[in-house]
Design a protein around this motif. Structure first.
Motif, PDB file in Angstrom:
ATOM      1  N   LEU A 156      64.690 109.095  65.203  1.00  0.00           N
ATOM      2  CA  LEU A 156      65.227 109.599  66.479  1.00  0.00           C
ATOM      3  C   LEU A 156      64.581 110.601  67.172  1.00  0.00           C
ATOM      4  CD1 LEU A 156      68.150 108.587  67.333  1.00  0.00           C
ATOM      5  CD2 LEU A 156      69.078 110.805  66.682  1.00  0.00           C
ATOM      6  N   VAL A 157      64.210 111.827  66.503  1.00  0.00           N
ATOM      7  CA  VAL A 157      63.534 112.866  67.115  1.00  0.00           C
ATOM      8  C   VAL A 157      62.094 112.205  67.685  1.00  0.00           C
ATOM      9  CG1 VAL A 157      62.181 114.825  66.511  1.00  0.00           C
ATOM     10  CG2 VAL A 157      64.322 114.663  65.751  1.00  0.00           C
ATOM     11  N   ARG A 158      61.517 111.185  66.813  1.00  0.00           N
ATOM     12  CA  ARG A 158      60.175 110.685  67.334  1.00  0.00           C
ATOM     13  C   ARG A 158      60.385 110.022  68.947  1.00  0.00           C
ATOM     14  NH1 ARG A 158      55.991 106.864  64.019  1.00  0.00           N
ATOM     15  NH2 ARG A 158      55.988 108.822  62.541  1.00  0.00           N
ATOM     16  N   VAL A 159      61.411 109.261  68.688  1.00  0.00           N
ATOM     17  CA  VAL A 159      61.544 108.254  69.967  1.00  0.00           C
ATOM     18  C   VAL A 159      62.076 109.309  71.172  1.00  0.00           C
ATOM     19  CG1 VAL A 159      63.065 106.612  71.090  1.00  0.00           C
ATOM     20  CG2 VAL A 159      62.308 106.280  68.736  1.00  0.00           C
ATOM     21  N   PHE A 160      63.031 110.101  70.878  1.00  0.00           N
ATOM     22  CA  PHE A 160      63.564 111.204  71.885  1.00  0.00           C
ATOM     23  C   PHE A 160      62.123 111.995  72.498  1.00  0.00           C
ATOM     24  CE2 PHE A 160      64.851 115.381  73.062  1.00  0.00           C
ATOM     25  CZ  PHE A 160      65.939 115.038  73.904  1.00  0.00           C
ATOM     26  N   SER A 161      61.296 112.397  71.727  1.00  0.00           N
ATOM     27  CA  SER A 161      60.294 113.516  72.027  1.00  0.00           C
ATOM     28  C   SER A 161      59.038 112.469  72.684  1.00  0.00           C
ATOM     29  CB  SER A 161      59.710 114.226  71.022  1.00  0.00           C
ATOM     30  OG  SER A 161      59.042 113.520  70.232  1.00  0.00           O
ATOM     31  N   LEU A 162      59.033 111.187  72.338  1.00  0.00           N
ATOM     32  CA  LEU A 162      58.011 110.364  73.032  1.00  0.00           C
ATOM     33  C   LEU A 162      58.302 110.007  74.306  1.00  0.00           C
ATOM     34  CD1 LEU A 162      56.359 108.030  70.352  1.00  0.00           C
ATOM     35  CD2 LEU A 162      55.141 109.807  71.790  1.00  0.00           C
ATOM     36  N   MET A 163      59.892 109.673  74.541  1.00  0.00           N
ATOM     37  CA  MET A 163      60.413 109.551  75.669  1.00  0.00           C
ATOM     38  C   MET A 163      60.058 110.548  76.758  1.00  0.00           C
ATOM     39  SD  MET A 163      62.697 106.966  76.449  1.00  0.00           S
ATOM     40  CE  MET A 163      64.277 107.362  77.115  1.00  0.00           C
ATOM     41  N   GLY A 164      60.316 111.862  76.059  1.00  0.00           N
ATOM     42  CA  GLY A 164      59.858 112.858  77.137  1.00  0.00           C
ATOM     43  C   GLY A 164      58.520 113.045  77.741  1.00  0.00           C
ATOM     44  N   HIS A 165      57.700 112.527  76.632  1.00  0.00           N
ATOM     45  CA  HIS A 165      56.153 112.649  77.140  1.00  0.00           C
ATOM     46  C   HIS A 165      55.856 111.422  77.634  1.00  0.00           C
ATOM     47  CE1 HIS A 165      52.024 113.096  76.631  1.00  0.00           C
ATOM     48  NE2 HIS A 165      51.799 112.150  76.112  1.00  0.00           N
ATOM     49  N   SER A 166      56.435 110.289  77.802  1.00  0.00           N
ATOM     50  CA  SER A 166      56.116 109.096  78.593  1.00  0.00           C
ATOM     51  C   SER A 166      56.782 109.072  79.978  1.00  0.00           C
ATOM     52  CB  SER A 166      56.874 107.923  77.798  1.00  0.00           C
ATOM     53  OG  SER A 166      56.030 108.034  76.525  1.00  0.00           O
ATOM     54  N   MET A 167      57.727 109.923  80.185  1.00  0.00           N
ATOM     55  CA  MET A 167      58.436 109.901  81.700  1.00  0.00           C
ATOM     56  C   MET A 167      57.415 110.374  82.649  1.00  0.00           C
ATOM     57  SD  MET A 167      62.305 111.214  80.886  1.00  0.00           S
ATOM     58  CE  MET A 167      63.612 110.251  80.212  1.00  0.00           C
ATOM     59  N   PRO A 168      57.373 109.450  83.658  1.00  0.00           N
ATOM     60  CA  PRO A 168      56.678 110.100  84.886  1.00  0.00           C
ATOM     61  C   PRO A 168      57.444 111.255  85.431  1.00  0.00           C
ATOM     62  CG  PRO A 168      57.452 108.035  85.336  1.00  0.00           C
ATOM     63  CD  PRO A 168      57.930 108.231  83.932  1.00  0.00           C
ATOM     64  N   ILE A 169      57.066 112.430  85.221  1.00  0.00           N
ATOM     65  CA  ILE A 169      57.809 113.711  85.626  1.00  0.00           C
ATOM     66  C   ILE A 169      58.538 113.815  87.045  1.00  0.00           C
ATOM     67  CG2 ILE A 169      55.867 115.193  86.020  1.00  0.00           C
ATOM     68  CD1 ILE A 169      57.598 117.273  84.196  1.00  0.00           C
TER      69      ILE A 169
ATOM     70  N   LEU B 269      57.984 104.265  82.724  1.00  0.00           N
ATOM     71  CA  LEU B 269      58.376 104.879  81.636  1.00  0.00           C
ATOM     72  C   LEU B 269      58.331 103.664  80.571  1.00  0.00           C
ATOM     73  CD1 LEU B 269      60.034 106.849  79.983  1.00  0.00           C
ATOM     74  CD2 LEU B 269      61.962 105.679  80.793  1.00  0.00           C
ATOM     75  N   CYS B 270      58.505 102.478  80.778  1.00  0.00           N
ATOM     76  CA  CYS B 270      58.279 101.368  79.658  1.00  0.00           C
ATOM     77  C   CYS B 270      57.138 101.296  79.236  1.00  0.00           C
ATOM     78  CB  CYS B 270      58.988 100.195  80.073  1.00  0.00           C
ATOM     79  SG  CYS B 270      60.865 100.114  79.954  1.00  0.00           S
ATOM     80  N   VAL B 271      56.237 101.238  80.050  1.00  0.00           N
ATOM     81  CA  VAL B 271      54.775 101.010  79.771  1.00  0.00           C
ATOM     82  C   VAL B 271      54.357 101.996  79.059  1.00  0.00           C
ATOM     83  CG1 VAL B 271      52.580 100.160  80.546  1.00  0.00           C
ATOM     84  CG2 VAL B 271      54.585  99.172  81.707  1.00  0.00           C
ATOM     85  N   SER B 272      54.305 103.359  79.829  1.00  0.00           N
ATOM     86  CA  SER B 272      53.975 104.300  78.851  1.00  0.00           C
ATOM     87  C   SER B 272      54.452 104.663  77.655  1.00  0.00           C
ATOM     88  CB  SER B 272      53.800 105.630  80.013  1.00  0.00           C
ATOM     89  OG  SER B 272      54.791 106.524  79.618  1.00  0.00           O
ATOM     90  N   LEU B 273      55.620 104.428  77.587  1.00  0.00           N
ATOM     91  CA  LEU B 273      56.290 104.625  76.236  1.00  0.00           C
ATOM     92  C   LEU B 273      55.854 103.625  75.136  1.00  0.00           C
ATOM     93  CD1 LEU B 273      58.603 106.101  74.825  1.00  0.00           C
ATOM     94  CD2 LEU B 273      60.130 104.520  75.425  1.00  0.00           C
ATOM     95  N   ALA B 274      55.489 102.374  75.683  1.00  0.00           N
ATOM     96  CA  ALA B 274      55.190 101.271  74.853  1.00  0.00           C
ATOM     97  C   ALA B 274      53.681 101.724  74.281  1.00  0.00           C
ATOM     98  CB  ALA B 274      54.957 100.293  75.500  1.00  0.00           C
ATOM     99  N   PHE B 275      52.595 102.360  75.287  1.00  0.00           N
ATOM    100  CA  PHE B 275      51.585 102.575  74.818  1.00  0.00           C
ATOM    101  C   PHE B 275      51.717 103.809  73.801  1.00  0.00           C
ATOM    102  CE2 PHE B 275      49.620 100.162  78.215  1.00  0.00           C
ATOM    103  CZ  PHE B 275      48.597  99.633  77.348  1.00  0.00           C
ATOM    104  N   ASN B 276      52.643 104.712  74.069  1.00  0.00           N
ATOM    105  CA  ASN B 276      52.570 106.036  73.125  1.00  0.00           C
ATOM    106  C   ASN B 276      53.120 105.482  71.793  1.00  0.00           C
ATOM    107  OD1 ASN B 276      51.846 108.263  74.335  1.00  0.00           O
ATOM    108  ND2 ASN B 276      53.744 108.446  75.645  1.00  0.00           N
ATOM    109  N   LEU B 277      54.090 104.745  71.830  1.00  0.00           N
ATOM    110  CA  LEU B 277      54.510 103.999  70.547  1.00  0.00           C
ATOM    111  C   LEU B 277      53.419 103.488  69.787  1.00  0.00           C
ATOM    112  CD1 LEU B 277      58.230 103.003  71.579  1.00  0.00           C
ATOM    113  CD2 LEU B 277      57.707 104.895  70.170  1.00  0.00           C
TER     114      LEU B 277
END
Lengths: 359, 294
Positions: A156-169, B269-277
């Motif tokens: 859960l933490v992994r997905v939550f923090s990766l979400m934060g990093h993947s969001m176009p801020i 968000l989806c694409v960048s999350l996908a690459f990060n995962l």
């Protein structure tokens, strides 16, 4: 131990994309380190000089305008020193920078450095709040993830923090405004405070929260806090990804060691083992990580300030970019580089001072 | 042992790739990443057939239509269909990723391997230069480059490439240092191979796998930087359906027409999350300590 760890993270860095602390520096005496910093600073100046010179826009035309006569054009051309050889131009640039002369902003007509010092406090206020939020969130989540490795809280933490990093801020900022300002009305909107408070508080330190306390004006203070909380939370969330990941990996290193087993066998509660033993051993590493994350916040700040109309460094940079004010842009870039180098140096120094193994 | 060899009739590298994919599919998060990226590629390839409208066609009688009906994600301020624009935008995103990668890979490899193999003063100087580039946050340096070169999609790609080679160079150098004293390199040298030949024929192929993986890990950052540049008006220029630029255009209408900014943002968000995962999974897959995990 640390060396191999950092090397590993340097090769395949964390999602946070902050360059890992330079491992080579740690092993050298401080004098050599300062020399390296000086060389890097010099390189930085070369880089900004080259970028400034490679633009296709004519700097003379920007000053004299389209209809200037040939004589005026050539006079300004000479005044700017563009008729001299390129290496001489570089030395003039170097001399100017060393004496604190960064040129005049085309837009405001004031020395660039004065403009920047004026807007910098707003950004520091935002970034400091953001890093407080990000570090608290990141460290807590990192420890939770490490303790529950490979179980659901970890995932859960992994997905939550990766979400934060993947969001176009910039997008997160807009959605945040849409939800929490326009729809729920929980927080203030754009800017540092409600517009009718602007100018009520004297500009003493430039930090609005401190200034309003000095002035004793609590309405302004609450308005400022209300406007600060959303952009700071979003910035903090995005920077927490890197902190979470590093905390988790530092904690895992500790948890697998024998002294933790000893502590457990001794009969300590698991909370004591984690927080009093393992956590205390990683705090130095954490401080260095947070210092680096603080630097990378500046990147997000440029975008988030644009969205929130935050009158800070980032907005100054982007608004000058669009009108092609290269003096201002290059000085901004230089300052970001210097802040980055300084933070790297500080985090190295902290490590040296607080970690007895490096002495 | 012999049975194992007999079983894998596919060539070695393919076998390794297949093993990695199998490992990735075991974890739900990296499987998700892999699926999203596959969808992205398929959508980009089939864009003309998937898009319901022309992404550039304006329909001023149907501006700012809410999602639903004829327009799945609604229409923008010029009546263009947002779904179709997002679908066509996949091509721009993939183009950016592809171009940045093919520029960054060779530069990083060249700098890293030569500096690692030759060593000495040359190495020190090259690594100092790399450090200078690393001392900037990548978005700020890209901003500076685009400001100097002038805003356009191509310049944004050049700027992103210029700022993302240093980590690759560092990696290639570290790899080279482990290979340069290997027996096979010594053998090549004794046979009289030139420095260039040794680097190109004996060292670069060994660095290639880890460099390729590092480039994959970097893609999420590339996407976010490109979108950020587009948002600031320094990347793709209107009317191109670039996602960051779409968000910037929709910002003015955001309060009344939320769909203008929401959908392109979700796409990024989806694409960048996908690459990060995926990157996260790759890191695990290649970490020998983790590989033994059931």
């Amino acid at each position: 131990m640390r060396r191999s760890k950092i090397a590993r993270w340097g090769l395949l860095p964390a999602a946070g994309e902050v360059p890992a602390p330079r491992r080579k520096l740690n092993l050298r005496p401080i004098g050599a380190q300062l020399f390296t910093v000086a060389v890097t600073l010099f390189g930085l100046l070369v880089l900004t000089f080259v970028i400034g010179r490679m633009m296709p826009a004519d700097p003379v035309r920007a000053i004299v305008g389209e209809d200037a006569t040939r004589e005026t054009y050539e006079m300004v051309f000479r005044q700017l020193g563009l008729d001299r050889p390129i290496w001489e131009q570089f030395f003039i640039y170097l001399r100017d920078v060393l004496t604190g002369n960064f040129g005049v902003s085309i837009r405001t007509g004031q020395p660039v450095i004065q403009d920047i010092l004026h807007v910098l406090p707003a950004t520091i206020e935002l970034a400091t709040f953001a890093i407080l939020i990000g570090a608290t969130l990141g460290v807590t989540l990192g420890v939770v993830a490490a303790v529950n490795k490979d179980r659901w809280p970890d995932h859960l933490v992994r997905v939550f923090s990766l979400m934060g990093h993947s969001m176009p801020i910039f997008w997160t900022g807009m959605i945040g405004l849409l939800l929490f300002y326009a729809y729920f009305g929980w927080v203030g909107g754009s800017g540092r405070m409600e517009s009718f408070y602007i100018g009520l508080v004297d500009d003493v330190t430039g930090f609005l929260l401190i200034d309003s306390i000095i002035a004793g004006d609590w309405d302004v203070f609450w308005s400022a806090l209300n406007h600060l909380i959303l952009p700071a939370s979003i910035l903090g969330y995005s920077s927490s990804a890197y902190i979470t990941r590093m905390t988790r990996s530092f904690m895992l290193d500790q948890i697998n060691q024998e002294y933790i087993t000893t502590a457990r066998v001794k009969g300590l509660s698991s909370r004591q083992t984690i927080w009093r033993h393992a956590f205390l051993n990683i705090r130095v590493q954490l401080v260095t990580i947070v210092a680096l994350a603080y630097g990378s916040l500046l990147e997000g700040a440029v975008l988030i300030e644009t969205v929130f109309a935050w009158p800070g460094f980032g907005q100054y940079l982007t608004s000058n970019l669009l009108i092609g004010d290269m003096n201002a842009v290059m000085t901004c870039v230089l300052i970001v580089g210097v802040i980055f180098i300084a933070l790297n140096l500080i985090s190295d120094m902290l490590y040296r001072i607080f970690d007895p193994r490096t002495r | 042992m012999t049975a194992q060899i007999a079983k894998s009739s596919i060539p070695g590298p393919m076998q390794a790739l297949w093993n990695i994919v199998r490992f990735l599919l075991k974890s739900p998060t990296s499987a998700f990443g892999l699926i999203v990226i596959s969808v992205l590629v398929v959508v980009a390839l089939l864009a003309p057939w998937i898009a319901t409208h022309d992404p550039y066609a304006q329909d001023l009688q149907n501006v700012l239509q809410a999602p639903g009906g004829a327009h799945l994600f609604g229409t923008d301020e010029l009546g263009r269909d947002i779904f179709s624009r997002i679908v066509w935008g996949t091509r721009i995103t993939l183009t950016i990723i592809f171009l940045v990668s093919i520029v960054v890979g060779p530069i990083g490899l060249a700098v890293g391997t030569t500096s690692g193999y030759i060593g000495g003063k040359f190495d020190t100087v090259m690594m100092r230069i790399t450090d200078i580039f690393l001392s900037f946050p990548s978005l700020i340096l890209s901003l500076a480059f685009v400001a100097a070169l002038g805003p356009s999609l191509n310049n944004a790609i050049i700027a992103i490439a210029l700022t993302s080679w240093p980590p690759i160079a560092r990696l290639a150098r570290a790899e080279t240092l482990t290979f340069r004293s290997a027996d096979y390199v010594a053998a090549a040298r004794l046979q009289g191979a030139s420095t260039g030949r040794i680097i190109f024929k004996s060292i670069v192929p060994m660095c290639l796998p880890s460099v390729l993986i590092r480039i994959t890990l970097n893609m999420a950052t590339v996407i976010l930087t490109a979108a950020g540049l587009g948002f600031l008006g320094l990347g793709a220029q209107p009317p191109m359906p670039e996602w960051g630029a779409m968000i910037a255009m929709g910002r003015r209408y955001m309060i009344d027409s939320w769909w203008l900014v929401t959908f392109p943002g979700i796409a990024i968000l989806c694409v960048s999350l996908a690459f990060n995962l995926l990157g996260d999974g790759l890191r695990d897959a290649l970490d020998p300590k983790q590989m033994n995990r059931k």
